[in-house]
Structure formats: C-alpha cells, structure tokens
Motif scaffolding. Structure first.
Motif, PDB file in Angstrom:
ATOM      1  N   MET A   1      38.430 -36.334  25.786  1.00 15.80           N
ATOM      2  CA  MET A   1      39.640 -35.621  25.430  1.00 15.80           C
ATOM      3  C   MET A   1      40.640 -36.599  24.854  1.00 15.80           C
ATOM      4  O   MET A   1      40.609 -37.782  25.152  1.00 15.80           O
ATOM      5  CB  MET A   1      40.231 -34.962  26.670  1.00 15.80           C
ATOM      6  N   GLY A  50      36.270 -23.980  27.580  1.00 18.97           N
ATOM      7  CA  GLY A  50      37.006 -22.857  28.144  1.00 18.97           C
ATOM      8  C   GLY A  50      37.322 -21.869  27.026  1.00 18.97           C
ATOM      9  O   GLY A  50      37.362 -22.250  25.853  1.00 18.97           O
ATOM     10  N   SER A  51      37.579 -20.613  27.393  1.00 22.07           N
ATOM     11  CA  SER A  51      37.743 -19.597  26.352  1.00 22.07           C
ATOM     12  C   SER A  51      38.949 -19.883  25.451  1.00 22.07           C
ATOM     13  O   SER A  51      38.942 -19.555  24.270  1.00 22.07           O
ATOM     14  CB  SER A  51      37.876 -18.208  26.980  1.00 22.07           C
ATOM     15  N   ARG A  52      39.981 -20.501  26.025  1.00 15.80           N
ATOM     16  CA  ARG A  52      41.168 -20.770  25.185  1.00 15.80           C
ATOM     17  C   ARG A  52      40.881 -21.880  24.176  1.00 15.80           C
ATOM     18  O   ARG A  52      41.340 -21.826  23.032  1.00 15.80           O
ATOM     19  CB  ARG A  52      42.343 -21.174  26.069  1.00 15.80           C
ATOM     20  N   HIS A  56      40.887 -21.522  20.056  1.00 13.15           N
ATOM     21  CA  HIS A  56      41.609 -22.478  19.215  1.00 13.15           C
ATOM     22  C   HIS A  56      40.656 -23.142  18.221  1.00 13.15           C
ATOM     23  O   HIS A  56      40.996 -23.343  17.051  1.00 13.15           O
ATOM     24  CB  HIS A  56      42.318 -23.517  20.091  1.00 13.15           C
ATOM     25  N   ARG A  75      36.574 -12.880  31.167  1.00 13.25           N
ATOM     26  CA  ARG A  75      37.090 -11.642  30.593  1.00 13.25           C
ATOM     27  C   ARG A  75      36.007 -10.582  30.523  1.00 13.25           C
ATOM     28  O   ARG A  75      34.845 -10.886  30.252  1.00 13.25           O
ATOM     29  CB  ARG A  75      37.614 -11.897  29.178  1.00 13.25           C
ATOM     30  N   LEU A  93      30.540 -22.323  38.379  1.00 11.61           N
ATOM     31  CA  LEU A  93      30.314 -23.426  37.444  1.00 11.61           C
ATOM     32  C   LEU A  93      29.188 -24.352  37.901  1.00 11.61           C
ATOM     33  O   LEU A  93      28.460 -24.906  37.078  1.00 11.61           O
ATOM     34  CB  LEU A  93      31.616 -24.209  37.229  1.00 11.61           C
ATOM     35  N   VAL A 111      34.242 -30.065  26.515  1.00  6.61           N
ATOM     36  CA  VAL A 111      35.304 -30.236  25.515  1.00  6.61           C
ATOM     37  C   VAL A 111      36.681 -30.046  26.158  1.00  6.61           C
ATOM     38  O   VAL A 111      37.643 -30.698  25.816  1.00  6.61           O
ATOM     39  CB  VAL A 111      35.132 -29.198  24.377  1.00  6.61           C
ATOM     40  N   GLY A 113      39.449 -26.830  27.829  1.00  5.57           N
ATOM     41  CA  GLY A 113      40.694 -27.586  27.918  1.00  5.57           C
ATOM     42  C   GLY A 113      41.001 -28.081  29.324  1.00  5.57           C
ATOM     43  O   GLY A 113      40.101 -28.402  30.106  1.00  5.57           O
ATOM     44  N   ALA A 114      42.290 -28.077  29.597  1.00  8.13           N
ATOM     45  CA  ALA A 114      42.780 -28.642  30.845  1.00  8.13           C
ATOM     46  C   ALA A 114      42.291 -27.839  32.054  1.00  8.13           C
ATOM     47  O   ALA A 114      41.795 -28.403  33.034  1.00  8.13           O
ATOM     48  CB  ALA A 114      44.306 -28.672  30.820  1.00  8.13           C
TER      49      ALA A 114
END
Ligand SMILES: NC(=O)c1ccc[n+]([C@@H]2O[C@H](COP(=O)([O-])OP(=O)(O)OC[C@H]3O[C@@H](n4cnc5c(N)ncnc54)[C@H](OP(=O)(O)O)[C@@H]3O)[C@@H](O)[C@H]2O)c1
Length: 176
Positions: A1, A50-52, A56, A75, A93, A111, A113-114
């Motif tokens: 990251m 993550g999905s976000r 992005h 979701r 997970l 990858v 995110g946070a």
C-alpha cells in the motif's frame, strides 16, 4: 500500500493525484523501468480487494489486467462485473484464505483498502507488509491503520528509497 507521510491512503474525496504529484528528487534513490515493474506484477498470482477499493479501481481504469481478483463484499445486490477474472466473495476471511486462495495461489496480493487490510491483519492472515511512504502530507483522509489493529511486532526485511522520494518498507510477520 502507499501511504502519505501522515498515514493516509486516500484523500477524503478519493482522489489519487497525490500519488503522482510534482516529485522531490532523491539523488541516491533507485528507479525502476516499466519492464521491471511489469516483471514484478507478473509474480502476483491473485489480488484481493475490498468492495470500495474495487469500485475505485473500476473508476480509475482497471489496473490488474487478467490476473484473478477476488472482491470481498457482503452486499446483497450483485456488483456488476465486466471482467471474467473478477470473482466476488462474501463470508469468513480465514475460510477464504484456507479453502479458496492458499490451495490455488502462491503470491496473493491484498490490495486494500484500509477496512479489509485491518481485518486481515487482526485475523493474522498477512505474512508480509509492503508499505510505500509518499513524500506528501495530506492533512486528512482515510487512515491506513485505524484504531482496530491490535499491537503486533513485524520484522523489517528491506528498505528501498526511490529517486522520486518514495520509500518502500518491507516487513515479514514474526515467525514467518
Ligand atoms: N493508497 C493505497 O495504496 C490504497 C490501496 C487500496 C485502496 N486504497 C483506497 O482506499 C479506499 C477504500 O478503502 P476502504 O477502507 O474505504 O474500503 P475497502 O477496504 O476497500 O472495502 C471495504 C468493504 O469491503 C467489504 N467487506 C466485506 N467483508 C469485510 C470484512 N470482513 N472486513 C472489511 N471489509 C469487508 C465491505 O463491502 P460491502 O459494503 O460491499 O459489504 C466493506 O464495505 C479507496 O479510496 C481506495 O482507492 C488506497
């Protein structure tokens, strides 16, 4: 990251121009060619997002090619996937790693995110951290490590300083 000097991986508005921005020049640093970067990316067998981060990445123009990618989302509605290499996963997970990832892939790149990274760290599912520090203060945004990660010791394995002022820190988990 990639993190800013003050510990953020994304600005509040999600913009990533700070990753490129006008650079400092560190004369003693190294630089890597496009060929070397491509050769490195070839060593990655699978990406986990993550999905976000996935959403992005789609906006930015999918940078992961045809390498298998697993998107984590709870979701109910199906996320639109236009790529054959992308698979969605919802659930535990550790089960994902033990039953789907570890048997199939050797070099698995989380990858982000946070949120997802913190969860993987808390569950002890990360064996290596590669953290690149960008020479910029953002003053706010999404924290790489929030309050949710418990104290853990990591072993420093490598430090690479680049000509553009970025510094890559590599750590392995204690006992890995
Ligand atoms: N600078 C960098 O190197 C870097 C790297 C990666 C990402 N980013 C940036 O980080 C931002 C996104 O990060 P983020 O922290 O907001 O989100 P994220 O970690 O990318 O995604 C979080 C989502 O993952 C899903 N999820 C499912 N199970 C989960 C679990 N057990 N734990 C955590 N998440 C789970 C949830 O999706 P549902 O809501 O769909 O259920 C959750 O909302 C983007 O701006 C991206 O560009 C920066």
């Amino acid at each position: 990251m990639v993190s800013s000097l003050d510990g953020f991986i994304a600005k509040k508005d999600n913009s990533v121009s700070w990753l490129e921005g006008p650079g400092s020049v560190y004369e003693r640093g190294v630089s890597i060619s496009d060929e070397e970067a491509a050769a490195f990316l070839k060593t990655i067998d699978c990406y986990v997002l993550g999905s976000r981060t996935y959403e992005h990445a789609l906006q930015l123009g999918w940078p992961y090619g045809d390498t298998p990618a697993i998107v984590i989302s709870n979701r109910k509605w199906p996320l639109a996937s236009t790529r054959k290499s992308v698979e969605f996963y919802s659930g535990d997970l550790k089960t994902l790693v033990d039953t789907k990832l570890a048997p199939r892939y050797r070099n698995i790149w989380l990858v982000g995110g946070a949120m997802l990274s913190q969860r993987f760290l808390d569950l002890g599912l990360v064996d290596e951290i590669k953290l690149t520090i960008a020479p910029v203060l953002l003053g706010g945004g999404l924290r790489l490590f929030g309050d949710s990660v418990a104290e853990q010791r990591w072993n420093l394995k490598d430090v690479v300083a680049y000509k553009n002022g970025f510094v890559e820190l590599s750590y392995s988990a204690t006992g890995a």
